[in-house]
Motif scaffolding. Sequence first.
Motif, PDB file in Angstrom:
ATOM      1  N   ALA A 145       0.801  -1.219   0.000  1.00 49.30           N
ATOM      2  CA  ALA A 145       0.000   0.000   0.000  1.00 49.30           C
ATOM      3  C   ALA A 145       0.837   1.274   0.000  1.00 49.30           C
ATOM      4  O   ALA A 145       0.671   2.150  -0.861  1.00 49.30           O
ATOM      5  CB  ALA A 145      -0.941  -0.012   1.198  1.00 49.30           C
ATOM      6  N   LYS A 146       1.731   1.414   0.953  1.00 52.03           N
ATOM      7  CA  LYS A 146       2.466   2.675   1.073  1.00 52.03           C
ATOM      8  C   LYS A 146       3.413   2.898  -0.096  1.00 52.03           C
ATOM      9  O   LYS A 146       3.622   4.038  -0.525  1.00 52.03           O
ATOM     10  CB  LYS A 146       3.212   2.728   2.405  1.00 52.03           C
ATOM     11  N   LEU A 147       3.999   1.829  -0.618  1.00 51.85           N
ATOM     12  CA  LEU A 147       4.881   1.981  -1.770  1.00 51.85           C
ATOM     13  C   LEU A 147       4.082   2.419  -2.993  1.00 51.85           C
ATOM     14  O   LEU A 147       4.506   3.298  -3.751  1.00 51.85           O
ATOM     15  CB  LEU A 147       5.609   0.669  -2.045  1.00 51.85           C
ATOM     16  N   GLU A 164       1.322   4.075  -2.973  1.00 49.49           N
ATOM     17  CA  GLU A 164       0.797   5.425  -2.782  1.00 49.49           C
ATOM     18  C   GLU A 164       1.807   6.510  -3.154  1.00 49.49           C
ATOM     19  O   GLU A 164       1.429   7.650  -3.408  1.00 49.49           O
ATOM     20  CB  GLU A 164       0.333   5.603  -1.337  1.00 49.49           C
ATOM     21  N   LYS A 165       3.076   6.190  -3.184  1.00 47.99           N
ATOM     22  CA  LYS A 165       4.072   7.187  -3.558  1.00 47.99           C
ATOM     23  C   LYS A 165       3.887   7.642  -5.004  1.00 47.99           C
ATOM     24  O   LYS A 165       4.227   8.771  -5.353  1.00 47.99           O
ATOM     25  CB  LYS A 165       5.478   6.630  -3.346  1.00 47.99           C
ATOM     26  N   THR A 166       3.340   6.765  -5.850  1.00 48.82           N
ATOM     27  CA  THR A 166       3.032   7.166  -7.228  1.00 48.82           C
ATOM     28  C   THR A 166       1.575   7.608  -7.355  1.00 48.82           C
ATOM     29  O   THR A 166       1.273   8.569  -8.058  1.00 48.82           O
ATOM     30  CB  THR A 166       3.305   6.007  -8.203  1.00 48.82           C
ATOM     31  N   MET A 167       0.661   6.945  -6.642  1.00 41.68           N
ATOM     32  CA  MET A 167      -0.747   7.290  -6.736  1.00 41.68           C
ATOM     33  C   MET A 167      -1.028   8.686  -6.181  1.00 41.68           C
ATOM     34  O   MET A 167      -1.931   9.372  -6.646  1.00 41.68           O
ATOM     35  CB  MET A 167      -1.596   6.266  -5.968  1.00 41.68           C
ATOM     36  N   SER A 168      -0.249   9.117  -5.203  1.00 43.41           N
ATOM     37  CA  SER A 168      -0.492  10.400  -4.561  1.00 43.41           C
ATOM     38  C   SER A 168      -0.272  11.585  -5.498  1.00 43.41           C
ATOM     39  O   SER A 168      -0.639  12.721  -5.171  1.00 43.41           O
ATOM     40  CB  SER A 168       0.396  10.561  -3.328  1.00 43.41           C
ATOM     41  N   GLN A 169       0.328  11.338  -6.656  1.00 43.32           N
ATOM     42  CA  GLN A 169       0.551  12.410  -7.619  1.00 43.32           C
ATOM     43  C   GLN A 169      -0.693  12.692  -8.471  1.00 43.32           C
ATOM     44  O   GLN A 169      -0.715  13.670  -9.223  1.00 43.32           O
ATOM     45  CB  GLN A 169       1.731  12.040  -8.524  1.00 43.32           C
ATOM     46  N   ARG A 170      -1.723  11.855  -8.350  1.00 43.48           N
ATOM     47  CA  ARG A 170      -2.930  12.044  -9.152  1.00 43.48           C
ATOM     48  C   ARG A 170      -3.768  13.206  -8.646  1.00 43.48           C
ATOM     49  O   ARG A 170      -3.809  13.489  -7.436  1.00 43.48           O
ATOM     50  CB  ARG A 170      -3.788  10.771  -9.136  1.00 43.48           C
ATOM     51  N   GLU A 171      -4.452  13.838  -9.556  1.00 46.36           N
ATOM     52  CA  GLU A 171      -5.353  14.927  -9.196  1.00 46.36           C
ATOM     53  C   GLU A 171      -6.498  14.388  -8.340  1.00 46.36           C
ATOM     54  O   GLU A 171      -7.119  13.371  -8.652  1.00 46.36           O
ATOM     55  CB  GLU A 171      -5.918  15.566 -10.475  1.00 46.36           C
ATOM     56  N   PRO A 228      -9.695   5.707   4.642  1.00 42.38           N
ATOM     57  CA  PRO A 228      -8.518   5.216   5.353  1.00 42.38           C
ATOM     58  C   PRO A 228      -7.566   4.451   4.436  1.00 42.38           C
ATOM     59  O   PRO A 228      -7.982   3.896   3.419  1.00 42.38           O
ATOM     60  CB  PRO A 228      -9.100   4.300   6.433  1.00 42.38           C
ATOM     61  N   LEU A 229      -6.309   4.430   4.807  1.00 46.20           N
ATOM     62  CA  LEU A 229      -5.278   3.771   4.015  1.00 46.20           C
ATOM     63  C   LEU A 229      -5.521   2.280   3.878  1.00 46.20           C
ATOM     64  O   LEU A 229      -5.443   1.724   2.778  1.00 46.20           O
ATOM     65  CB  LEU A 229      -3.905   4.007   4.661  1.00 46.20           C
TER      66      LEU A 229
END
Length: 249
Positions: A213-215, A217-224, A234-235
């Motif tokens: 999950a956390k790994l 999210e490092k790329t997913m978090s860049q999405r609008e 929740p995560l």
Amino acid sequence: MGVAAAVSKRQDRVAVVDVAWGSSFVAVAIVLALVWPDTHSWLLALLVAVWGGRLAWHIARRSHGAGEDPRYEKMLGGPGWHAGAAQVLVRVFLTQAAVAFIISAPLQAAAIVDVRWWPVVWLGVAVWAVGLFFEVVGDRQLSAYRARPRDARPKILDTGLWGWTRHPNYFGDACVWWGLWIAGAVSLGWVPGLVTVFAPVAMTFFIRNVTGAKLLEKTMSQREGWSEYADRVPLFFPRPPAGRGKRRA
């Protein structure tokens, strides 16, 4: 994992290890059931085969023709990484082989110790079923979302199970292994359960914090729209959806 490493070198794509991951547990469970055959071992082998076979098939179908997984690119030094074959073998394939052997401890215990509490076996099967439900339904909802035209779908999938947790498939994976621990080790008695509890704990830790999950999210978090989504949902552990604009504590 050795076979997967050879295939990986031929395809120049490390992510094939994800297909081998579920398959490796199926192999372990079937070998244990063949060497120490009884109803309990074969039941566990069936549960693992359903989970691991579906996971391997799903990942193989989803990743067919795709490039390298960003998670492994990051693990090996980023896009255009130049890690040697030996480094890839050790850091990815042998590491996952060792982890798979360790995580399968409840299955190994079940092969050599008789069941003490059959009702606990069925409790474990129920937890396993909850986990499989989250994996299967979450994956189907994600596939349906990706199949829609980009301009006709929301920026972030936040409906269905994806409105309960940002990673229903990873949560389901963890539940599967807690269920297998309960059905496989706790049902044998308190001692086997306590001795092997590290297996589901380690699986949950890696899925949530290291390779899952956390790994991702490092790329997913860049999405609008991701920040607003992360505020509401929740995560990992599911909770009922919050209304849009309502921040989760």
